[in-house]
Design a protein around this motif. Structure first.
Motif, short mmCIF file in Angstrom:
data_model
loop_
_atom_site.label_atom_id
_atom_site.label_comp_id
_atom_site.label_asym_id
_atom_site.label_seq_id
_atom_site.Cartn_x
_atom_site.Cartn_y
_atom_site.Cartn_z
N ARG A 306 4.34 -15.78 -8.40
CA ARG A 306 3.44 -15.00 -7.56
C ARG A 306 2.43 -14.25 -8.44
O ARG A 306 2.62 -14.13 -9.65
CB ARG A 306 4.24 -14.02 -6.69
N GLU A 307 1.41 -13.67 -7.77
CA GLU A 307 0.30 -13.10 -8.52
C GLU A 307 0.72 -12.01 -9.51
O GLU A 307 0.12 -11.86 -10.56
CB GLU A 307 -0.75 -12.53 -7.56
N LEU A 308 1.74 -11.24 -9.15
CA LEU A 308 2.12 -10.12 -10.00
C LEU A 308 3.35 -10.41 -10.84
O LEU A 308 3.87 -9.51 -11.51
CB LEU A 308 2.35 -8.87 -9.15
N ASP A 334 -9.60 -19.28 -10.11
CA ASP A 334 -9.45 -18.52 -8.87
C ASP A 334 -9.52 -19.42 -7.65
O ASP A 334 -9.57 -20.65 -7.77
CB ASP A 334 -10.50 -17.40 -8.80
N PRO A 365 -3.49 -11.41 -10.81
CA PRO A 365 -4.02 -11.21 -9.45
C PRO A 365 -5.30 -12.00 -9.23
O PRO A 365 -6.18 -12.07 -10.09
CB PRO A 365 -4.29 -9.69 -9.41
N GLY A 366 -5.40 -12.63 -8.04
CA GLY A 366 -6.59 -13.38 -7.66
C GLY A 366 -6.66 -14.79 -8.22
O GLY A 366 -7.59 -15.53 -7.91
N ARG A 394 0.23 -16.29 -3.73
CA ARG A 394 -0.18 -14.95 -3.30
C ARG A 394 1.03 -14.11 -2.86
O ARG A 394 1.99 -14.62 -2.29
CB ARG A 394 -1.18 -15.06 -2.15
N ASP A 395 0.93 -12.73 -3.08
CA ASP A 395 1.96 -11.77 -2.68
C ASP A 395 1.46 -10.95 -1.50
O ASP A 395 0.34 -10.42 -1.52
CB ASP A 395 2.27 -10.83 -3.87
N SER A 426 5.84 -7.21 -7.77
CA SER A 426 4.46 -7.37 -8.21
C SER A 426 3.97 -6.18 -9.02
O SER A 426 2.98 -6.29 -9.75
CB SER A 426 3.53 -7.55 -7.00
N SER A 429 1.18 0.43 -7.88
CA SER A 429 -0.03 1.06 -8.41
C SER A 429 -0.05 2.57 -8.20
O SER A 429 -0.57 3.31 -9.04
CB SER A 429 -1.27 0.46 -7.75
N ASP A 483 1.57 -1.46 -3.77
CA ASP A 483 1.61 -2.39 -4.91
C ASP A 483 0.18 -2.67 -5.37
O ASP A 483 -0.79 -2.16 -4.80
CB ASP A 483 2.39 -3.66 -4.58
N TYR A 485 -1.66 -5.10 -4.99
CA TYR A 485 -2.48 -5.83 -4.03
C TYR A 485 -2.86 -4.96 -2.83
O TYR A 485 -3.54 -5.42 -1.92
CB TYR A 485 -1.74 -7.06 -3.52
#
Length: 847
Positions: A306-308, A334, A365-366, A394-395, A426, A429, A483, A485
């Motif tokens: 996954r992205e993270l 991307d 991410p992305g 993707r998450d 992930s 933040s 998170d 995202y």
């Protein structure tokens, strides 16, 4: 120069003076440079001593830890050992053989250091670390130091102190210098090919790694290889030493060798003593170059993330010549198919022939896919390469959140410890903590929002301390975790805020100073005492109502010049004015008319009425006027001899005070509000919290004997500091303190219990209220006749005990800001002493 053993890295040396002399004002042209002694004394024979040391042996860049100037006292005449001599840096040049009083140089202002005078046969020492450091670093020219008396005023028999000079042969002037020596550093590659010119750099730095640019420094060059040589340029002539010029901290040169293997290069200087300058060492591995790049293998796990998430990379590389560096290049693709270089990392290998790296990289991410390209470079610049890739998903899920607030039940002024735990694969933040309180009236209020930025941790434990929560009944703590995202997770917990306040430890308001005010004609146990701004002069006055002679009213004002109370004069020059007042009547003070000036209220039980008086006029001719009469019979309120009246801004809906009546015959509290000349009457039944069931002013029976043995007390004040005033009820039977406030609900005023707890309150104790702590809130003062103590209760913070020895039963008590300082004083009128005592805060001084 004598070296003294010191700590590793720190060098300590004793320097003997290179020049010394003294000058004398009585002989302004005489030179004493060859004298075996040095003098210091004040006029009429002022002498000053000059001393200098040769600091050229100390290298620039030496960091002075300490410099002590020492002079040996060979004779001390008349100087006391509690006197001092000053030592200054000298601001101009001088010579031992020509120095005299007339040509002596100036001293440098602001450089004085002092030393306590010592008896004969001992050393005096000055700490000259600052000026010595400036001399050594060339920030100030070295002209030595001047020792002189700090007070060179004229005296009949001046004291004299004599020091040994350098010509004395022993105990000579000494500078004990402790410093960290500078060092040479040589830098260059750790590995290189034979038969190539290798660039080197030699730099001088102090022990704090600061660059040194002062002076020319000769550097000796040495190699462990018999075939190696140094040159200033590629292919230049061989050299064995090089100079770092003044103004630069480094010099660059080249090294050449034909033999493979390990070589050691040393740099040093013979310009200073060995331990005054540290040398540098560089080791280089020399090899024969090859042309093939390393073998490289890279693998990534897992192949879908996954992205993270992080990706684990395993890199293996080998090369017989040695690997200098491995580079990892991350290239992402991307959602729109564009490629982005996500990162470039280099891992120096120092010439290892086999390298194994295990790395965790990400997140991404992305991105929808990431390619990992690994390049390995050998010591000759040959490169080998391999690559692998992973798929990125993707998450969409938010973090898991748990929150707990402890304790779950707290008093209003306590703090709450909130523990927040959050996790997200992930990465988190930020965490946001929201506090939502519910007040006594049921209103929800956002008390605060705190944001805690994080840097992508997958698991977070966050302890937070919040509070207190005055006026709240519950507080909800909502924790939200985000998170990277923007997905959100949330949890909450609730604490209950108790109405019951706890007794906290004493908060230490300090002792009070007493001021006895003489001249009170009479104060007996039927008289009444109060304080308020009845003259409208922005400070309080003391008001005494006496039942003798049919009733008299005294008003006392604080005289700032004589620091005492003085009675004001009414018309006719009398210190009192006549009123109707008997021993069962009551006195209160407050702004019931809203004219920004306090009125005097007298409740007369014979008339069943309350008389409102105001004072007008000027000093020496004040006049008491009857402003209004409140007919209690017309309001269907009976007032008897054990009832009580008090004044306060209970409703906080206008600029005037309300009048409260606490009766010993009714189980309700009456509050009278004068609205545009019409009196509105409110009746409040007792709240049920804590066993409180009636607003009776006295004990259990209605007869006079029982009343005299069981007095309760009721006072008013701004105890919460929120603008409105509350009523404090001191229950003599239950030994409890209740504080009641007024809240408006659905357009109707209601009475609620704000605080209650146990106190010590007996039959002859008295109470009043006022801001005696100066914290913009009123406190409750309880005066006990058993042990002569005055106790200050802060309903929100606890209890403070104050020593007091002049209170007994039937005395009058009050609090008021007599001095106009924003902090109220304690006032006690005693029937035994026929005096008024004013207790002033300790910080006023003198009292």
């Amino acid at each position: 120069m004598l070296e003294i053993p010191s700590a590793p890295g720190l060098v300590t040396v004793d320097l003997i003076a290179s020049a010394d002399a003294y000058v004398n004002a009585g002989q302004p042209t005489a030179n004493f440079g060859s004298s075996t002694y040095l003098l210091v004394n004040p006029p009429s024979r002022t002498s000053r001593t000059y001393v200098m040391f040769d600091l050229s042996t100390i290298p620039p860049g030496a960091v002075v830890q300490q410099a002590l100037l020492k002079l040996y006292v060979s004779q001390n005449l008349y100087y006391l050992t509690n006197q001092y001599l000053d030592c200054y840096a000298v601001g101009g040049s001088w010579h031992e053989s020509t120095l005299n009083w007339n040509n002596q140089p100036n001293i440098v202002a602001g450089t004085a250091v002092s030393s306590q005078i010592r008896p004969s046969g001992s050393w005096m020492t000055w700490d000259v670390t600052s000026s010595a450091s400036q001399y050594i670093s060339n920030r100030r020219p070295n002209y030595g130091w001047c020792i002189r008396d700090p007070d060179e005023a004229f005296v009949e028999i001046p004291p004299v102190i004599r020091f040994n000079s350098r010509e004395s042969g022993r105990y000579r002037p000494t500078l004990t210098l402790s410093f960290y020596p500078p060092r040479l550093e040589i830098s260059g590659p750790s590995s290189a090919d034979v038969n190539t010119w290798i660039k080197l750099r030699v730099e001088r730095v102090d022990y704090r790694d600061r660059k040194i640019t002062t002076g020319n420094l000769n550097v000796q060059l040495e190699t462990s290889s018999s075939t190696g040589k140094f040159a200033l340029t590629e292919g230049g002539n061989s050299i064995s030493e090089v100079e770092i010029p003044n103004g630069k901290s480094y010099v660059e040169l080249y090294y050449f060798d034909t033999n493979p293997g390990s070589v050691t290069i040393r740099v040093d200087t013979n310009q200073y003593r060995d331990d005054f300058y540290e040398g540098g060492v560089l080791r280089i591995s020399l090899a024969i170059p090859d042309t093939e790049g390393p073998e490289v293998r890279v693998s990534a796990s897992p192949s879908r993330v996954r992205e993270l998430d992080l990706v684990s990379l395993v890199i293996d590389a080998s090369d017989p010549s040695g690997i200098s560096v491995i580079r990892l290049i991350q290239i992402g693709t991307d959602e729109e198919g564009r490629t982005v270089q996500l990162g470039l990392e280099e891992f120096p290998q120092g010439g290892r022939t086999v390298a194994h790296l295990e790395l965790d990289v990400g997140p991404f991410p992305g991105m929808r896919s990431v390619e990992f390209v690994v390049e390995a470079e050998d010591i000759y610049g040959n490169v080998g390469e391999d690559s692998t890739s992973v798929v990125v998903e993707r998450d969409t899920e938010g973090p898991k959140v748990f929150v707990r607030a402890e304790p779950s039940r707290v008093p209003e002024r306590w703090e709450v410890h909130v523990s927040i735990e959050a996790s997200d694969e992930s990465g988190i933040s930020k965490i946001v903590l929201i506090q939502v309180g519910t007040s006594i009236g049921g209103r929800e209020t956002e008390l605060g929002v705190e944001e805690f930025p994080l840097s992508g941790e997958t698991t977070v434990h966050l302890p937070v301390t919040v509070g207190p929560f005055p006026g709240m009944r519950t507080v909800k703590f909502v924790a939200r975790a985000f998170d990277i995202y923007g997905n959100v997770g949330e949890a909450s917990d609730v604490v209950t805020v108790l109405l019951e306040a706890l007794r906290w430890p004493p908060c230490g308001c300090g002792e009070l100073l007493e001021k006895k005010i003489e001249g009170v004609k009479m104060f007996s146990h039927w008289d009444s005492l109060a304080a308020g701004d009845v003259l409208g002069d922005d400070r309080d006055e003391v008001v005494v109502a006496q039942d003798d002679y049919g009733g008299r009213l005294y008003v006392y004002v604080w005289d700032r010049e004589e620091n005492t109370l003085k009675p004001v004069s009414f018309e006719g020059g009398e210190a009192y004015t006549k009123i109707r007042y008997t021993h069962y009547d009551r006195l209160a003070i407050g702004d019931v008319l809203g004219d920004e000036k306090d009125e005097i209220l007298i409740a007369i039980d014979d008339d069943q009425a309350i008389y409102v008086y105001g004072i007008s006029g000027s000093p020496g001719a004040y006049e008491l006027s009857l402003l209004e009469v409140i007919d209690l019979k017309a309001l269907d309120i009976r007032f008897t001899h054990f009832d009580q009246i008090l004044v306060g801004n209970f409703f906080d809906d206008d600029e005037k005070d309300e009048l409260a009546i606490s009766r010993d015959d009714d189980e309700v509290l009456f509050v009278l509000d004068n609205i545009d000349g019409n009196v509105a009457v409110y009746e409040f039944a007792a709240p049920s919290e804590g066993g409180f069931d009636e607003f009776r002013y006295t004990a259990e029976n209605d007869n006079e004997e029982d009343d005299d043995n069981g007095h309760d007390e009721i006072v008013a004040g701004n105890f919460l500091g929120d603008g409105a005033e509350e009523i404090a009820y001191l229950d003599n039977n239950r030994n409890r303190l209740y504080v009641f406030g007024f809240r408006k609900s659905s357009g109707e005023w209601q009475i609620v219990t704000v605080v209650q707890y146990g106190i010590e309150f007996t039959k002859y104790d008295a109470a009043c209220s006022g801001d005696v702590l100066g914290d913009d809130r009123d406190e409750i003062l309880v005066f006990r006749d058993e042990d002569r103590l005055a106790l200050v209760y802060d309903p929100l913070l606890g209890l403070v005990k104050l020593q007091y020895v002049f209170y007994s039963k039937y005395d009058g008590v009050a609090a008021g800001d007599l001095l106009g300082i924003g902090k109220e004083q304690v006032i006690v009128a005693t029937d035994d002493h026929r005096s008024i005592f004013v207790f002033l805060s300790e910080d006023l001084g003198g009292g």
